[in-house]
Scaffold this motif. Structure first.
Motif, short mmCIF file in Angstrom:
data_model
loop_
_atom_site.label_atom_id
_atom_site.label_comp_id
_atom_site.label_asym_id
_atom_site.label_seq_id
_atom_site.Cartn_x
_atom_site.Cartn_y
_atom_site.Cartn_z
N ASN A 76 0.85 -1.19 0.00
CA ASN A 76 0.00 0.00 0.00
C ASN A 76 0.89 1.24 0.00
O ASN A 76 1.58 1.52 0.98
CB ASN A 76 -0.91 -0.03 1.23
N GLU A 77 0.88 1.98 -1.10
CA GLU A 77 1.79 3.11 -1.24
C GLU A 77 1.57 4.18 -0.18
O GLU A 77 2.53 4.70 0.40
CB GLU A 77 1.65 3.74 -2.64
N VAL A 78 0.32 4.49 0.11
CA VAL A 78 0.03 5.50 1.13
C VAL A 78 0.47 5.01 2.50
O VAL A 78 1.14 5.72 3.26
CB VAL A 78 -1.47 5.84 1.14
N GLY A 79 0.12 3.77 2.81
CA GLY A 79 0.47 3.22 4.11
C GLY A 79 1.97 3.12 4.34
O GLY A 79 2.46 3.45 5.43
N VAL A 80 2.70 2.69 3.35
CA VAL A 80 4.15 2.52 3.53
C VAL A 80 4.86 3.87 3.60
O VAL A 80 5.86 4.01 4.33
CB VAL A 80 4.74 1.62 2.42
N LYS A 81 4.35 4.87 2.92
CA LYS A 81 4.93 6.21 3.04
C LYS A 81 4.70 6.79 4.44
O LYS A 81 5.59 7.43 5.00
CB LYS A 81 4.35 7.14 1.97
N GLN A 82 3.51 6.54 4.98
CA GLN A 82 3.24 6.98 6.35
C GLN A 82 4.17 6.27 7.34
O GLN A 82 4.69 6.89 8.27
CB GLN A 82 1.78 6.71 6.69
N ALA A 83 4.37 4.98 7.12
CA ALA A 83 5.26 4.21 8.00
C ALA A 83 6.70 4.71 7.90
O ALA A 83 7.39 4.82 8.92
CB ALA A 83 5.19 2.73 7.64
N ALA A 84 7.14 5.02 6.70
CA ALA A 84 8.51 5.52 6.51
C ALA A 84 8.72 6.81 7.30
O ALA A 84 9.75 6.98 7.97
CB ALA A 84 8.80 5.74 5.03
N ALA A 85 7.74 7.68 7.24
CA ALA A 85 7.85 8.95 7.97
C ALA A 85 7.82 8.72 9.47
O ALA A 85 8.59 9.34 10.22
CB ALA A 85 6.71 9.88 7.55
N GLN A 86 6.97 7.82 9.94
CA GLN A 86 6.84 7.57 11.38
C GLN A 86 8.06 6.82 11.93
O GLN A 86 8.56 7.15 13.02
CB GLN A 86 5.58 6.76 11.65
#
Length: 389
Positions: free
Chosen positions: A47-57
Motif C-alpha cells: 500500500n503506497e500510502v500506508g508505507v509512506k506513512q510508515a517511513a515517515a513515522q
C-alpha cells in the motif's frame, strides 16, 4: 557494509512487527555501542500510502512498493522481512542470492521443505541469517539459560509452557491473513506456539517426539484485513472458512529425556499475551512469565529447609544479561527491549562475520516440530521430529 561503518537496512513490511523492528534499529545505538550503526534506508509495502506513512513515522529515508527492487539495491546491506509467512521463502532466497544479510520474522516458512531451501540459500551465499524469536533476549530468559548451562537446576525433567491470547474470540473478528492457511500455514500453532517451541529448544534441548491435538472453535468469519497491532477491520459481510487452528495442545519428549507439556491458544479469555514456562530439574526449578518479564522465579533444593520456596529475582542488576546497557537496578525494561537486544546481536554477528542464534537452522528445526504436531493432530499418533528433517 555501507560507508563510515554503517549497516544500511531495507525492510519489507511495515505494520506490527515493522514497528517493533524499526524501533530496535533506531534505539540500539542509544543503549549499546554496536560495531556498525544501523541506518534505516528503505521500507517496502504493497500500500503506497500506508508505507509512506510508515517511513515517515519509523524514520526510513525512502518508501517503495517493489521488494525486488529493494533487494537489488547496492546500498542495502541487511534485508529485514516482516511480511506474512507465505512470502518469506521467495524473499529470503532472492535476498541471499543478492548477498544480503537477513532477519526474518517467525515462523521461518510455510513448511520444512521451504525452510530447508531458505537455509541452503543463506549458507551458500555466506550471509548472516537470523529468525526473530525475540523472547530469547529477555534478560530473565537469558538468566534462566545461564542457570541451566551452569548445572544449577541439575538434570532437567520437565518443561511446561503456555502461550495464551484472546484477541480473536469475538465471532465477528474478521478472517484476516493470520486465519488463512494459504497465507499463514497454521494458526495459533505457528503464530505463538512457535515461540514456546523455540524457548523450549533454547533452554531444554532438541525435541524428539510429539503428539498433539488442535481445534477450530469458530468455523466461519466475515472477511477483513489487519490494521494496527492485533486489530482488524471488517471489509465485507460475506463470510469465509477458517482453516487454521484456534488452539493447540501437545506433549513432547526431548532427546535428553525431559518431558514437555505445551499449549497455545487465542481463545483464553483475559489473557492478552500470557507467554510463560516452568522448568523442573533435579536440583531446582525456574518460572517465567512475559507479562512480568523482568522477574524470574527460582527454587533450589539445597536451600536451608527452613527457607525453601520459590524466590523472585528482579532481573535488573548490572550482573544480569544485557541489563548494564539500560537503567539502574529495579528500573524495569519492556517488550521492545527484547528486539533491541536481538538486533544488537545481529549487528555484532554481521560486523564480526559470525553466525548468530536463533539462525535459520533453528527456524528449520522449529518448523519440523510444528509440522510434526500438525501431522500428529491429523493422525492421532506420536511423530518423530527427525523424520521431517
Amino acid at each position: 557494509m555501507g560507508v563510515n561503518q554503517t549497516l544500511n537496512v531495507g525492510m519489507i513490511g511495515y505494520k506490527f512487527m515493522g514497528k517493533a523492528h524499526s524501533h530496535a534499529y533506531r534505539d540500539v545505538s542509544f543503549y549499546f555501542n554496536p560495531s556498525l550503526k544501523p541506518v534505516l534506508k528503505t521500507i517496502v509495502g504493497r500500500n503506497e500510502v500506508g508505507v509512506k506513512q510508515a517511513a515517515a513515522q519509523f524514520g526510513f529515508e525512502a518508501a517503495h512498493t517493489d521488494w525486488r527492487e529493494l533487494i537489488k539495491s547496492d546500498e542495502i546491506d541487511l534485508i529485514d522481512i516482516v511480511t506474512p509467512n507465505n512470502t518469506h521463502a521467495e524473499m529470503v532466497i532472492e535476498a541471499a542470492q543478492a548477498g544480503k544479510h537477513i532477519l526474518c520474522e517467525k515462523p521461518l516458512a510455510m513448511n520444512v521443505q521451504e525452510g530447508k531451501e531458505m537455509l541452503k540459500a543463506v549458507q551458500e551465499a555466506g550471509v548472516v541469517h537470523m529468525i526473530s524469536h525475540n523472547y530469547r533476549f529477555a534478560p530473565a530468559v537469558q538468566l534462566a539459560k545461564k542457570l541451566i548451562e551452569e548445572g544449577k537446576l541439575g538434570r532437567i525433567y520437565h518443561i511446561r509452557a503456555q502461550y495464551l491470547q484472546d484477541w480473536i474470540m469475538d465471532p465477528d473478528f474478521p478472517l484476516v491473513w493470520r486465519l488463512r492457511k494459504d497465507v499463514t500455514g497454521s494458526g495459533a500453532l505457528g503464530d505463538i506456539g512457535s515461540h514456546i517451541i523455540d524457548l523450549a529448544r533454547f533452554l531444554v534441548g532438541e525435541i524428539e517426539q510429539v503428539t498433539g491435538m488442535t481445534e477450530i472453535f469458530i468455523k466461519e468469519r466475515p472477511m477483513g484485513e489487519m490494521t494496527e497491532g492485533l486489530h482488524a477491520a471488517q471489509s465485507s459481510v460475506q463470510k469465509g472458512k477458517v482453516d487454521v487452528d484456534d488452539a493447540v495442545a501437545f506433549l513432547a519428549r526431548f532427546n535428553n529425556g525431559a518431558l514437555g507439556v505445551f499449549e497455545a491458544t487465542r481463545f483464553a479469555a483475559g489473557n492478552r499475551n500470557k507467554n510463560k514456562f516452568e522448568i523442573n530439574g533435579s536440583k531446582g526449578s525456574i518460572r517465567w512469565d512475559l507479562e512480568n518479564m523482568n522477574l524470574l522465579e527460582v527454587y533450589f533444593t539445597d536451600d536451608d529447609k527452613s527457607l525453601q520456596g520459590f524466590r523472585t529475582i528482579n532481573v535488573t542488576e548490572s550482573v544480569h544479561p544485557y541489563v548494564n546497557q539500560y537503567w539502574p537496578a529495579g528500573h524495569i525494561i519492556g517488550y521492545e527491549h527484547t528486539f533491541i537486544n536481538l538486533v544488537y546481536e545481529l549487528i555484532q554477528g554481521i560486523a564480526e562475520g559470525k553466525q548468530v542464534s536463533p539462525s535459520f537452522e533453528d527456524g528449520v528445526r522449529n518448523q519440523a516440530v510444528l509440522e510434526a504436531i500438525a501431522r500428529s493432530a491429523r493422525e492421532g499418533a506420536w511423530i518423530n521430529v527427525s523424520e521431517l528433517l
